[in-house]
Design a protein around this motif. Sequence first.
Motif, PDB file in Angstrom:
ATOM      1  N   ALA A 348      -5.489 -11.137  -1.157  1.00 60.30           N
ATOM      2  CA  ALA A 348      -5.879 -11.980  -2.301  1.00 60.30           C
ATOM      3  C   ALA A 348      -6.972 -12.954  -1.679  1.00 60.30           C
ATOM      4  CB  ALA A 348      -4.637 -12.681  -2.606  1.00 60.30           C
ATOM      5  N   GLU A 349      -7.215 -13.003  -0.599  1.00 57.86           N
ATOM      6  CA  GLU A 349      -8.221 -14.092  -0.192  1.00 57.86           C
ATOM      7  C   GLU A 349      -9.325 -13.358   0.267  1.00 57.86           C
ATOM      8  OE1 GLU A 349      -5.138 -13.854   0.996  1.00 57.86           O
ATOM      9  OE2 GLU A 349      -4.314 -15.519  -0.222  1.00 57.86           O
ATOM     10  N   VAL A 367     -18.858  -4.917  -3.359  1.00 52.92           N
ATOM     11  CA  VAL A 367     -17.585  -4.826  -3.390  1.00 52.92           C
ATOM     12  C   VAL A 367     -16.880  -6.269  -3.794  1.00 52.92           C
ATOM     13  CG1 VAL A 367     -15.668  -5.310  -1.499  1.00 52.92           C
ATOM     14  CG2 VAL A 367     -17.323  -3.230  -1.576  1.00 52.92           C
ATOM     15  N   ALA A 368     -17.658  -7.535  -3.500  1.00 52.93           N
ATOM     16  CA  ALA A 368     -17.532  -8.742  -3.814  1.00 52.93           C
ATOM     17  C   ALA A 368     -17.268  -8.942  -5.341  1.00 52.93           C
ATOM     18  CB  ALA A 368     -18.274  -9.877  -3.188  1.00 52.93           C
ATOM     19  N   GLY A 372     -14.229  -9.693  -7.671  1.00 52.15           N
ATOM     20  CA  GLY A 372     -13.996 -11.109  -7.885  1.00 52.15           C
ATOM     21  C   GLY A 372     -14.187 -12.003  -6.991  1.00 52.15           C
ATOM     22  N   MET A 373     -14.610 -11.827  -6.158  1.00 53.27           N
ATOM     23  CA  MET A 373     -14.377 -12.396  -4.724  1.00 53.27           C
ATOM     24  C   MET A 373     -15.672 -12.825  -4.238  1.00 53.27           C
ATOM     25  SD  MET A 373     -12.470 -10.683  -1.396  1.00 53.27           S
ATOM     26  CE  MET A 373     -11.076 -10.367  -2.306  1.00 53.27           C
ATOM     27  N   GLU A 400     -15.277   2.107  -4.341  1.00 54.08           N
ATOM     28  CA  GLU A 400     -13.894   2.870  -4.699  1.00 54.08           C
ATOM     29  C   GLU A 400     -12.949   2.578  -3.647  1.00 54.08           C
ATOM     30  OE1 GLU A 400     -15.709   6.950  -7.064  1.00 54.08           O
ATOM     31  OE2 GLU A 400     -14.758   6.824  -5.128  1.00 54.08           O
ATOM     32  N   ALA A 401     -13.319   2.593  -2.304  1.00 52.61           N
ATOM     33  CA  ALA A 401     -12.244   2.195  -1.491  1.00 52.61           C
ATOM     34  C   ALA A 401     -11.784   0.894  -1.481  1.00 52.61           C
ATOM     35  CB  ALA A 401     -12.810   2.288   0.100  1.00 52.61           C
ATOM     36  N   ALA A 402     -12.369  -0.225  -1.907  1.00 51.65           N
ATOM     37  CA  ALA A 402     -11.821  -1.518  -2.114  1.00 51.65           C
ATOM     38  C   ALA A 402     -11.024  -1.616  -3.481  1.00 51.65           C
ATOM     39  CB  ALA A 402     -13.121  -2.428  -2.460  1.00 51.65           C
ATOM     40  N   GLN A 403     -11.432  -0.772  -4.565  1.00 52.57           N
ATOM     41  CA  GLN A 403     -10.729  -1.006  -5.593  1.00 52.57           C
ATOM     42  C   GLN A 403      -9.351  -0.139  -5.224  1.00 52.57           C
ATOM     43  OE1 GLN A 403     -13.405   1.450  -7.913  1.00 52.57           O
ATOM     44  NE2 GLN A 403     -13.884  -0.496  -9.181  1.00 52.57           N
ATOM     45  N   ILE A 404      -9.198   1.010  -4.442  1.00 55.17           N
ATOM     46  CA  ILE A 404      -7.874   1.455  -4.187  1.00 55.17           C
ATOM     47  C   ILE A 404      -7.108   0.552  -3.212  1.00 55.17           C
ATOM     48  CG2 ILE A 404      -6.968   3.398  -2.968  1.00 55.17           C
ATOM     49  CD1 ILE A 404      -9.322   5.042  -3.693  1.00 55.17           C
TER      50      ILE A 404
END
Length: 710
Positions: A348-349, A367-368, A372-373, A400-404
């Motif tokens: 989450a962080e 990725v950010a 939403g980071m 894609e990797a970050a979304q998964i």
Amino acid sequence: MNHTTNLTRREFMQVVSMAGGGLALGFHLPANSMGATDAAAAFVPNVWLKIDTAGLVTITVARSELGQGVRTALPMIVAEELEANWEDVRLEFALAHPDKYGDMTTGGSTSVRGSWEVLRKAGATARAMLITAAAQKWNVPRETCRALNGAVQHEPSGRRLGFGKLVEAAAQLPVPSDAPLKDAKDFRYLGKSLPRLDVPDKVYGRAIFGVDVKLPNMLYATVVHCPVFGGKVKSFDAKKTLSLKGVRQVLEIPTGIAVVANSTYSALQGSAALTITWEEGSHAKLNSAGIHKMFEEKSASAGVVVREDGEVTQAMAEAGRKLEAIYELPFLAHAPMEPMNCVAHVSAERAEIWAPTQAPQWAQSEVARVLGMPQEKVAVHTTLSGGAFGRRSMTDFAVEAAQIAKTVREPVQLLWSREEDMQHDFYRPASYHRLSAAIDRNGRITAWRHHLVAPSISAQLFGGQEDERRPDAVDGAAQVPYQIPNLRVEYVMANTAVPIGWWRSVYNSQNAFVNECFFDEIAAALGLDPYALRRRMLPEDSRLRGVLELVAEKAGWHKPVAPGRGRGLACHACFGSYFAEVAEVSVEEERRVRVHKFVCALDCGPIVHPDLIAAQVEGAIAMGLSAALQGEITIANGRVQQSSFDDYALLTFEEMPTVEVHILPSTAAQGGIGEPGLPPVAPALCNAIFAATGKRIRRLPLRSEDLKGT
């Protein structure tokens, strides 16, 4: 891409004390990002030079190692001016940062040429401070001391102090404003082929490529994308997939369906078992024939004039003779040996990414954005890459990797299958070219016109109409080097639904083929030797002329060629370097072209590492020949038809010619190496085929029907 950034002394260097004692020097490296046209927006990484109290020299490199050897070449530049002991040099790889390192993109052959001067100054400044520290310790005149091989020596007495004994004192000294650089004749490292710093880890299996990253509790994933450009998932049935051993989850993400499992094998098996209904969208009928027809139609329309010398229309009207030709080039895939992959761990962080990327900052920002980071909460570790060629500049696989990983809440390694990698690339654009030349009654070339139709990478990727004064698609076309009094180059943008991106040497890979083959046609029409005509029409002080003369000498251009063979020549300048290449070929039974030899001469300015240069040139020739002889991406029903190396073949060991690389010593501006060796390959090959058979090749890849009658 040859902009220069002038730095103030304050911008150039700052000195800070290291925790635990030592000397750290930080410096900006001015250069340009791939495709950059504004020097103010173009920087290469900050690099930090650290010397600890044990005398170890650590250099943090913020460029990606793609096999080109940049993580040896950049430290060599610093170590040379520093007078470090090469055995004491170590590397640290930079984490992505929005601005700390400037532009971290590895592309456009900028890593060494953008770093050359400032890295030398950084090493020289550190050396000067260490000498001053030693002179003060010994209470002797500074001019009686010199640095050598990781130590400072007092010449009259022979006393020596290693760098590690001096760093704490050196860190307290003021930074000299203009430390002298070494004379090139005194270089101990530069110009020599030192052992690569990354070889031991590769030999012993310690090197970490993207696919080698392993984290505790890591899961494995793959993605199935819609086979049609722009299509999306309509519905899917994962029952069979979820029943397979090892499969953990099936997820829909914006770009397709992801299968998460306990192993890559299980993820791939699970993806094969999916039942997916696709909403194919508006491009489901797109095909290569339609794209060709569109290009052909657009070639009849007026284009944006990007270069205009003299009066081309008048010269054409007054010509005693005209030559005309049409050249065509296909879409090409990058096809790196290591498919797209990325490891991501998202909480989450914060998020942490391990990826073989050429653009860590772009991956970080994208990725950010999707998570939403804040960008500073995304750490990107750049791993070694098993091939790249421009493909790994994109961010799709990292996103894609970050979304998964965000969904599964465990570390995830995403690995695309070979088929997904081949069919969801950002392809080298196809293009269509109309050329014409005017020859007067005295046999002189009086006019040249090049009308170019191609998609624009920058317009497709970044939206809107690109700057008409400098469209990217004319790179290599607008820079015709020959002294022709009337010359026009014009461009018609012809974008399609096919995703396109930077491919080794970008548009130069196409436009050099067109320019150099058509110039050969002119030489043949005039009954002139292709080398002699080139040499005559290049300025006497041209660096291109220098390599042309060298390659002719080394290839034995004026000596008879073996029976049944032909020699072809091409030269081209791009990315700050100058190349000339000679191919020697024969055409065997069933019209099979056999490439026997390639001789290359180049001028890249000051030489850092000869073996790295030769290796990159050899790789460029292999890649250029693969593309020219058999590389083509074709489209049917909105889909890429090729899927792996069985139908998108690369040159084999048996097919690879003998390669000679000759480097012209030069004190001119530093140039790039990774890309400029490729553009002359296809024209040299095709000009050699003409010399052997009398057949002109005006479209690529080579087809057997183009050699009918030989």
